[in-house]
Scaffold this motif. Structure first.
Motif, PDB file in Angstrom:
ATOM      1  N   GLU A 232      82.371  34.379 -61.283  1.00  0.00           N
ATOM      2  CA  GLU A 232      81.071  33.642 -61.009  1.00  0.00           C
ATOM      3  C   GLU A 232      79.974  34.582 -60.851  1.00  0.00           C
ATOM      4  O   GLU A 232      78.955  34.122 -61.513  1.00  0.00           O
ATOM      5  N   THR A 236      76.676  34.586 -63.321  1.00  0.00           N
ATOM      6  CA  THR A 236      75.183  34.233 -62.763  1.00  0.00           C
ATOM      7  C   THR A 236      74.243  35.458 -62.934  1.00  0.00           C
ATOM      8  O   THR A 236      73.104  35.262 -63.483  1.00  0.00           O
ATOM      9  N   THR A 271      76.853  21.129 -72.603  1.00  0.00           N
ATOM     10  CA  THR A 271      76.676  19.681 -72.060  1.00  0.00           C
ATOM     11  C   THR A 271      76.390  18.629 -72.998  1.00  0.00           C
ATOM     12  O   THR A 271      75.952  17.598 -72.533  1.00  0.00           O
ATOM     13  N   THR A 292      68.616  28.426 -64.462  1.00  0.00           N
ATOM     14  CA  THR A 292      69.658  27.719 -63.588  1.00  0.00           C
ATOM     15  C   THR A 292      70.149  26.724 -64.212  1.00  0.00           C
ATOM     16  O   THR A 292      71.522  26.562 -63.998  1.00  0.00           O
ATOM     17  N   ALA A 293      69.566  26.055 -65.373  1.00  0.00           N
ATOM     18  CA  ALA A 293      70.520  25.021 -66.084  1.00  0.00           C
ATOM     19  C   ALA A 293      71.580  25.750 -66.994  1.00  0.00           C
ATOM     20  O   ALA A 293      72.581  25.297 -67.114  1.00  0.00           O
ATOM     21  N   ASP A 296      74.460  26.552 -64.469  1.00  0.00           N
ATOM     22  CA  ASP A 296      75.126  25.481 -64.236  1.00  0.00           C
ATOM     23  C   ASP A 296      76.131  25.172 -65.144  1.00  0.00           C
ATOM     24  O   ASP A 296      77.276  24.774 -64.992  1.00  0.00           O
ATOM     25  N   SER A 300      80.240  25.189 -65.009  1.00  0.00           N
ATOM     26  CA  SER A 300      81.084  24.007 -65.032  1.00  0.00           C
ATOM     27  C   SER A 300      82.294  24.251 -66.016  1.00  0.00           C
ATOM     28  O   SER A 300      83.129  23.519 -65.752  1.00  0.00           O
TER      29      SER A 300
END
Ligand code: TYM
Length: 352
Positions: A232, A236, A271, A292-293, A296, A300
């Motif tokens: 992770e 990131t 998404t 950031t989006a 995420d 996910s």
């Protein structure tokens, strides 16, 4: 390549799908890294998962393609298992699709030989992936297998009479060669192969390298490549340091804002939105919000994915059982095509 031999075309295709049979798709992935990357997933595998609901789907881990460049046998064995596990963790289901390993189905390489004998030397030499890889390796270190790689890929597809081949943009030229070979064989020996179509989804056809958004995301450039099994923190960091473009506006413009547009495609695909929708949803925000989006959206997926892969890898006996199941189904589907091809090219058939 021009064909000089005459043929006596027979009219029946080697394998005619029953009337109510859904169309067939086939695709493959190389076990050449310790993890699939986001481009593999968004450009191909995600679509494979959808297609298993509506199509007669065949998906393979192409271990024979993986030995066309330098490799280590132990590592290859591990990566083949890991690739198989990743396909299932991504959502492929052995009940809905035939999932198998290429070397377990010898019909691929048997057909490949026949097709190699119909492929022009210059034609194979024009394949851009071969030109790129052989330029990197140098002529003396490039193998004949690397040269004939696209013909084996054509055999992977044609042996199953696949109607469609879901792939990313980088496979388009290999698909053109496949179509040419199918048509060449059909016109010389009579209708034998379905001529397949490339199924390429525009928004995710080419996921770009995060560190260099002028080239495609690829394992050969790890700093800009999001591996699905990366930690992770690593994912990131790679997204946080992704190259964005000048200006501050979040807008979809693949020409002047390739980095931003790439992140919009990536978020959209994870998404279930179009990149345009994501751009609208993030309007007024800055590049920080965009990243950031993206973090995420990626995490996910990768969190549960990594857990599922670990669970599958903990039971290698079950993995090989599933490989065996896939291999049997694949061989059943491949055998009639090979028999028809061998007959049509004039090989003497033995009685049963
Ligand atoms: P491979 O193993 O390089 O990649 C597997 C799939 O991932 C897609 N892909 C991408 N899509 C979008 N953006 C990216 N950055 C990206 N990177 C990879 C690839 O287009 C591919 O669909 N030659 C094939 C394997 C193969 C094959 C086949 C495919 C062998 N036989 C028969 C289809 C049918 C390859 O090297 O894929």
């Amino acid at each position: 390549m021009t064909s000089t031999m005459s043929a006596s075309p027979s009219s029946a295709p080697a394998s005619t799908a029953p009337v109510n049979q859904p169309p067939r798709v086939l695709s493959g992935i190389q076990p050449t890294a310790d993890s699939f990357q986001v481009g593999n997933y968004l450009g191909a595998i995600r679509r494979w998962v959808d297609l298993q609901e509506t199509h007669d789907a065949f998906y393979c881990v192409v271990d024979q393609h993986a030995i066309t460049v330098d490799y280590d046998p132990q590592v290859l064995r591990h990566r083949t298992l890991l690739s198989f596990a990743q396909l299932m963790a991504a959502g492929l289901d052995p009940q809905r699709a035939t999932i198998f390993v290429q070397s377990h189905v010898p019909e691929h390489s048997q057909l490949s030989w026949v097709l190699q004998c119909m492929t022009g030397f210059g034609e194979a030499g024009r394949m851009t992936q071969f030109k790129d890889k052989s330029a990197r390796e140098g002529a003396d270190r490039s193998t004949v297998g690397l040269f004939t790689y696209p013909v084996l890929q054509a055999a992977d597809i044609l042996i199953y009479q696949a109607d469609g081949v879901p792939v990313g943009e980088d496979q388009r030229q290999h698909l053109e060669l496949t179509r040419d070979l199918a048509q060449r064989f059909n016109s010389r020996f009579g209708e034998t192969f379905v001529v397949p179509t490339a199924l390429i989804v525009a928004d995710t056809a080419k996921i770009l390298d995060l560190a260099d958004p002028t080239s495609k995301m690829s394992k050969s450039s790890p700093s800009g490549c999001l591996f699905l099994l990366d930690d992770e923190r690593v994912l990131t960091k790679k997204i946080k340091t992704a190259v964005t473009d000048s200006g501050r506006e979040i807008a979809l413009d693949r020409e002047s804002k390739p980095g931003v547009s790439n992140l919009l495609s990536l978020i959209g695909a994870f998404t279930d939105r179009t990149p345009e929708q994501v751009a609208t949803d993030l309007q007024g925000g800055g590049y920080g919000d965009l990243k950031t989006a993206a973090i995420d959206a990626v995490l996910s997926f990768t969190g549960p994915f990594a857990a599922a892969v670990a669970e599958l890898m903990a039971d290698p006996g079950e993995l090989t059982r599933l490989m065996n199941l896939g291999a049997h189904r694949a061989r059943e589907a491949a055998a009639p095509t090979l028999a028809a091809v061998y007959d049509r090219v004039g090989f003497v058939q033995l009685p049963d």
